[in-house]
Every structure is written in C-alpha cells, then in structure tokens.
Design a protein around this motif. Structure first.
Motif, PDB file in Angstrom:
ATOM      1  N   ILE A 239      -7.152 -14.978  -9.538  1.00  0.00           N
ATOM      2  CA  ILE A 239      -5.899 -14.945  -8.791  1.00  0.00           C
ATOM      3  C   ILE A 239      -6.151 -14.705  -7.301  1.00  0.00           C
ATOM      4  N   PHE A 240      -7.226 -13.995  -6.978  1.00  0.00           N
ATOM      5  CA  PHE A 240      -7.509 -13.687  -5.572  1.00  0.00           C
ATOM      6  C   PHE A 240      -8.148 -14.861  -4.827  1.00  0.00           C
ATOM      7  N   HIS A 241      -8.484 -15.915  -5.576  1.00  0.00           N
ATOM      8  CA  HIS A 241      -9.017 -17.125  -4.954  1.00  0.00           C
ATOM      9  C   HIS A 241      -7.923 -18.173  -4.748  1.00  0.00           C
ATOM     10  N   VAL A 242      -6.716 -17.870  -5.214  1.00  0.00           N
ATOM     11  CA  VAL A 242      -5.596 -18.785  -5.013  1.00  0.00           C
ATOM     12  C   VAL A 242      -5.205 -18.763  -3.532  1.00  0.00           C
ATOM     13  N   PRO A 243      -5.028 -19.919  -2.907  1.00  0.00           N
ATOM     14  CA  PRO A 243      -4.700 -19.959  -1.468  1.00  0.00           C
ATOM     15  C   PRO A 243      -3.525 -19.061  -1.109  1.00  0.00           C
ATOM     16  N   GLY A 244      -3.741 -18.235  -0.099  1.00  0.00           N
ATOM     17  CA  GLY A 244      -2.696 -17.343   0.395  1.00  0.00           C
ATOM     18  C   GLY A 244      -2.787 -15.929  -0.137  1.00  0.00           C
ATOM     19  N   VAL A 245      -3.273 -15.759  -1.349  1.00  0.00           N
ATOM     20  CA  VAL A 245      -3.284 -14.433  -1.977  1.00  0.00           C
ATOM     21  C   VAL A 245      -4.201 -13.473  -1.235  1.00  0.00           C
ATOM     22  N   ALA A 246      -5.351 -13.952  -0.779  1.00  0.00           N
ATOM     23  CA  ALA A 246      -6.311 -13.079  -0.100  1.00  0.00           C
ATOM     24  C   ALA A 246      -5.741 -12.467   1.175  1.00  0.00           C
ATOM     25  N   ALA A 247      -4.738 -13.110   1.766  1.00  0.00           N
ATOM     26  CA  ALA A 247      -4.159 -12.616   3.018  1.00  0.00           C
ATOM     27  C   ALA A 247      -3.093 -11.543   2.801  1.00  0.00           C
ATOM     28  N   THR A 248      -2.731 -11.285   1.548  1.00  0.00           N
ATOM     29  CA  THR A 248      -1.702 -10.293   1.252  1.00  0.00           C
ATOM     30  C   THR A 248      -2.315  -8.908   1.057  1.00  0.00           C
ATOM     31  N   ASN A 249      -1.472  -7.884   1.046  1.00  0.00           N
ATOM     32  CA  ASN A 249      -1.973  -6.531   0.757  1.00  0.00           C
ATOM     33  C   ASN A 249      -2.636  -6.481  -0.617  1.00  0.00           C
ATOM     34  N   ALA A 250      -2.046  -7.181  -1.590  1.00  0.00           N
ATOM     35  CA  ALA A 250      -2.624  -7.211  -2.937  1.00  0.00           C
ATOM     36  C   ALA A 250      -4.008  -7.839  -2.915  1.00  0.00           C
ATOM     37  N   GLY A 251      -4.142  -8.928  -2.166  1.00  0.00           N
ATOM     38  CA  GLY A 251      -5.429  -9.605  -2.093  1.00  0.00           C
ATOM     39  C   GLY A 251      -6.481  -8.776  -1.389  1.00  0.00           C
ATOM     40  N   LYS A 252      -6.102  -8.124  -0.291  1.00  0.00           N
ATOM     41  CA  LYS A 252      -7.044  -7.301   0.453  1.00  0.00           C
ATOM     42  C   LYS A 252      -7.554  -6.126  -0.367  1.00  0.00           C
ATOM     43  N   ASN A 253      -6.687  -5.591  -1.241  1.00  0.00           N
ATOM     44  CA  ASN A 253      -7.064  -4.427  -2.050  1.00  0.00           C
ATOM     45  C   ASN A 253      -7.445  -4.793  -3.484  1.00  0.00           C
ATOM     46  N   LYS A 254      -7.475  -6.089  -3.776  1.00  0.00           N
ATOM     47  CA  LYS A 254      -7.765  -6.572  -5.140  1.00  0.00           C
ATOM     48  C   LYS A 254      -6.881  -5.829  -6.157  1.00  0.00           C
ATOM     49  N   ALA A 255      -5.596  -5.762  -5.838  1.00  0.00           N
ATOM     50  CA  ALA A 255      -4.648  -5.030  -6.683  1.00  0.00           C
ATOM     51  C   ALA A 255      -3.988  -5.982  -7.686  1.00  0.00           C
ATOM     52  N   LEU A 256      -4.355  -5.839  -8.928  1.00  0.00           N
ATOM     53  CA  LEU A 256      -3.853  -6.703  -9.999  1.00  0.00           C
ATOM     54  C   LEU A 256      -3.531  -5.867 -11.228  1.00  0.00           C
ATOM     55  N   ILE A 257      -2.359  -6.071 -11.791  1.00  0.00           N
ATOM     56  CA  ILE A 257      -1.968  -5.434 -13.047  1.00  0.00           C
ATOM     57  C   ILE A 257      -1.829  -6.516 -14.098  1.00  0.00           C
ATOM     58  N   GLN A 258      -2.512  -6.340 -15.217  1.00  0.00           N
ATOM     59  CA  GLN A 258      -2.418  -7.279 -16.331  1.00  0.00           C
ATOM     60  C   GLN A 258      -1.775  -6.581 -17.521  1.00  0.00           C
ATOM     61  N   MET A 259      -0.805  -7.239 -18.150  1.00  0.00           N
ATOM     62  CA  MET A 259      -0.167  -6.681 -19.340  1.00  0.00           C
ATOM     63  C   MET A 259       0.094  -7.776 -20.363  1.00  0.00           C
ATOM     64  N   ASP A 260       0.137  -7.379 -21.619  1.00  0.00           N
ATOM     65  CA  ASP A 260       0.466  -8.308 -22.691  1.00  0.00           C
ATOM     66  C   ASP A 260       1.843  -8.919 -22.426  1.00  0.00           C
ATOM     67  N   GLY A 261       1.969 -10.216 -22.618  1.00  0.00           N
ATOM     68  CA  GLY A 261       3.197 -10.913 -22.289  1.00  0.00           C
ATOM     69  C   GLY A 261       4.414 -10.450 -23.066  1.00  0.00           C
ATOM     70  N   GLN A 262       4.287 -10.305 -24.376  1.00  0.00           N
ATOM     71  CA  GLN A 262       5.431  -9.884 -25.186  1.00  0.00           C
ATOM     72  C   GLN A 262       5.815  -8.440 -24.894  1.00  0.00           C
ATOM     73  N   LEU A 263       4.831  -7.594 -24.666  1.00  0.00           N
ATOM     74  CA  LEU A 263       5.119  -6.203 -24.324  1.00  0.00           C
ATOM     75  C   LEU A 263       5.881  -6.122 -23.008  1.00  0.00           C
ATOM     76  N   LEU A 264       5.425  -6.865 -22.011  1.00  0.00           N
ATOM     77  CA  LEU A 264       6.004  -6.783 -20.680  1.00  0.00           C
ATOM     78  C   LEU A 264       7.404  -7.380 -20.601  1.00  0.00           C
ATOM     79  N   SER A 265       7.632  -8.472 -21.281  1.00  0.00           N
ATOM     80  CA  SER A 265       8.893  -9.195 -21.088  1.00  0.00           C
ATOM     81  C   SER A 265       9.808  -9.237 -22.305  1.00  0.00           C
ATOM     82  N   GLY A 266       9.395  -8.594 -23.406  1.00  0.00           N
ATOM     83  CA  GLY A 266      10.156  -8.731 -24.646  1.00  0.00           C
ATOM     84  C   GLY A 266      11.429  -7.917 -24.740  1.00  0.00           C
ATOM     85  N   PHE A 267      11.516  -6.788 -24.020  1.00  0.00           N
ATOM     86  CA  PHE A 267      12.667  -5.893 -24.121  1.00  0.00           C
ATOM     87  C   PHE A 267      13.014  -5.615 -25.589  1.00  0.00           C
ATOM     88  N   GLY A 268      11.979  -5.244 -26.330  1.00  0.00           N
ATOM     89  CA  GLY A 268      12.146  -4.913 -27.736  1.00  0.00           C
ATOM     90  C   GLY A 268      11.928  -3.431 -27.974  1.00  0.00           C
TER      91      GLY A 268
END
Length: 286
Positions: A239-268
């Motif tokens: 994700i940090f090699h995607v054009p534009g991302v490296a110039a953001t605060n997230a890109g500079k700090n390599k800040a990435l959160i990964q979560m399971d898709g159903q857990l994150l968006s399921g509202f169950g």
C-alpha cells in the motif's frame, strides 16, 4: 437506515459464485418438517452459530467467514451473483438475509420455488447490531440466548475510550493493485471509524470511489485502514508503494491497520470486539 450500495456489497465479497445460464426454476419437492436454512449474510450466519442453531444451516454466502467451521458448508457465492439452481439443490425451507440485499429477481424465484424468504433490517450501528442479534434469535426460537450476547456488546462498548488524538483514517479496499477504492461518507467503514474514535479522511463524496494519487494526498490520512485480505493482495508494504500514499502522514510513518473484513464491516455480534480492536490501534497513532 441508508441503503448499502451494490458497489459496497460487491467490494465486500471475497469471491463470486459463477453465473451459469439461467434455467426455469423448479419447485421444491418433498418439503421436510425440519428447518433447512440458507444464510445469505455473514452477520446472520454469525448469530445463528452464536445462539446454537447451526445444525439448521445447509448453505451460506461468501461473506459467511466466521466462525471458521461455517466455511465447511456449501458456499453459494455472492448474493448478487447467486445461481438459483445451486440454492435449490440444497433443498432449503428458508433463505435468510438482510432486507437491503434482496433483489426482485431472487424474491420472485424463491416465491416460485415455494421457499420462505426471511429478511432482517440491519442499521450500521451498535444499536443496529444488537437489534439484529435479538431479531434473528427470536426468529430461531432462541430469544433467551440473545441476552448474553447483547450484554457482552454493552459491556465491551463501555470499555472504549477516545484516543488522545483523533486520527484521520482512510479505508482502502484492494483486490490487487488493479482495484483500489476508498470509502467515503455514509459507508459502514466510516461508521466504524467514527465509533472507534477516528475521523474518516474520505470526505466530499459518498460510497466508494477509485483511489488516485491526488485524492490520497489531499486526504492526507494519519493511518490507512484495510481488510487483511486486501493488504495481502498488494504484497508486503504494498500500500505504501501506491502513488501518492508515501507523501501522506500514513505513508511517512508506515501507519497501516489491517482487520478481518467481516469483523470490521459486518456489524454483527462481534461489533464491540471490532470497535475495541480498532480503538486500540487508533491509540497507537502518533
């Protein structure tokens, strides 16, 4: 509740059922006394297992990834690309799904096949998650079993506290580098970000839109949020090699959160668990 778009439903799918040629719908033969349920919602599937009615399940959809044992059941793919013949082959008595996901075509075919369609409202909120738990449990005849689940949600939500700094969070959906979308306003992802104490960096548009270098630089998120499967599809630190991302605060700090898709968006039933996990990650952002 605002209707979840077709686009989000498609993005959330981890795979798609094959769309074979249409055939005339056959009526179900020999309807049995026992309830044979096909669940076309990952959140509903979770609740069925949580209240102990999993023996009534005979089939699931692509979003039904939790608990892991559910994936041993026949998988009919994405609800929007459902092959009705595959559904009928499981001889269900009931098909259960969320109200906003029912297409007129599916409704018509189930009616023709004399299969009962049960739908549930599902607001994307903590209250909506508790409502869904209670409604599904009541329909299953397990109303008493829903109480401990709701109690646990309430208890866990009370443990969530605001981070010292409200991070700007950009959710990026990825299926390899060729498919990169960002979540805007009025999406389930925005709801989760805000409930966990963050601010959605995707402003000025609703639903999802393609990620561009200009838009990600303008959003300047403090952290990128992704489904684990999406992040993995880009490779390590992809994700940090995607054009534009490296110039953001997230890109500079390599800040990435990964979560399971159903857990994150399921509202169950695990909605509070997801919020606690996300809130914990937000507190790590500098």
């Amino acid at each position: 509740m605002k209707k979840i778009s077709f686009l989000f439903l498609t993005l959330l799918a981890l795979t798609a059922a094959c769309n074979s040629g249409e055939k005339p719908v056959e009526k179900r033969e020999g309807k049995t006394a026992e309830r044979r349920i096909i669940s076309l919602s990952g959140s509903v599937t979770e609740i069925i297992y949580a209240v102990g009615s999993e023996k009534e399940l005979v089939g699931i959809d692509v979003t039904s990834t939790y608990p892991a044992v559910a994936e041993k059941l026949p998988n009919l793919g994405h609800v929007r690309k459902l092959a009705i013949e595959s559904l009928l082959a499981l001889n269900p008595s009931h098909v259960v799904m969320l109200e906003d996901e029912v297409s007129p075509d599916l409704k018509s075919k189930l009616k023709q096949a004399k299969i009962e369609l049960i739908t549930f409202k599902h607001p994307n909120s903590v209250e909506g998650a508790k409502y869904l738990v209670k409604e599904v449990a009541a329909w299953l005849g397990k109303a008493d079993e829903s109480a401990p689940i709701v109690t646990q949600i309430n208890s866990d939500v009370r443990k969530i506290s605001k981070p010292d700094k409200k991070p700007k969070v950009l959710f990026v959906y990825a299926r390899g580098a060729g498919t990169l979308m960002v979540a805007g306003e009025n999406t389930p992802l925005e709801k989760m970000i805000v409930l966990a104490g963050g601010e959605n960096a995707g402003k000025g548009f609703t639903d999802f839109k393609p990620l561009t270098s200009e838009s990600v630089i303008a959003a300047n998120p403090d952290v990128i949020l992704m489904f684990t499967s999406g992040a993995q599809s880009l490779g390590p630190d992809g994700i940090f090699h995607v054009p534009g991302v490296a110039a953001t605060n997230a890109g500079k700090n390599k800040a990435l959160i990964q979560m399971d898709g159903q857990l994150l968006s399921g509202f169950g039933p695990r909605v509070a668990e997801a919020l606690m996990e996300l809130n914990k990650e937000f507190k790590k952002i500098k």
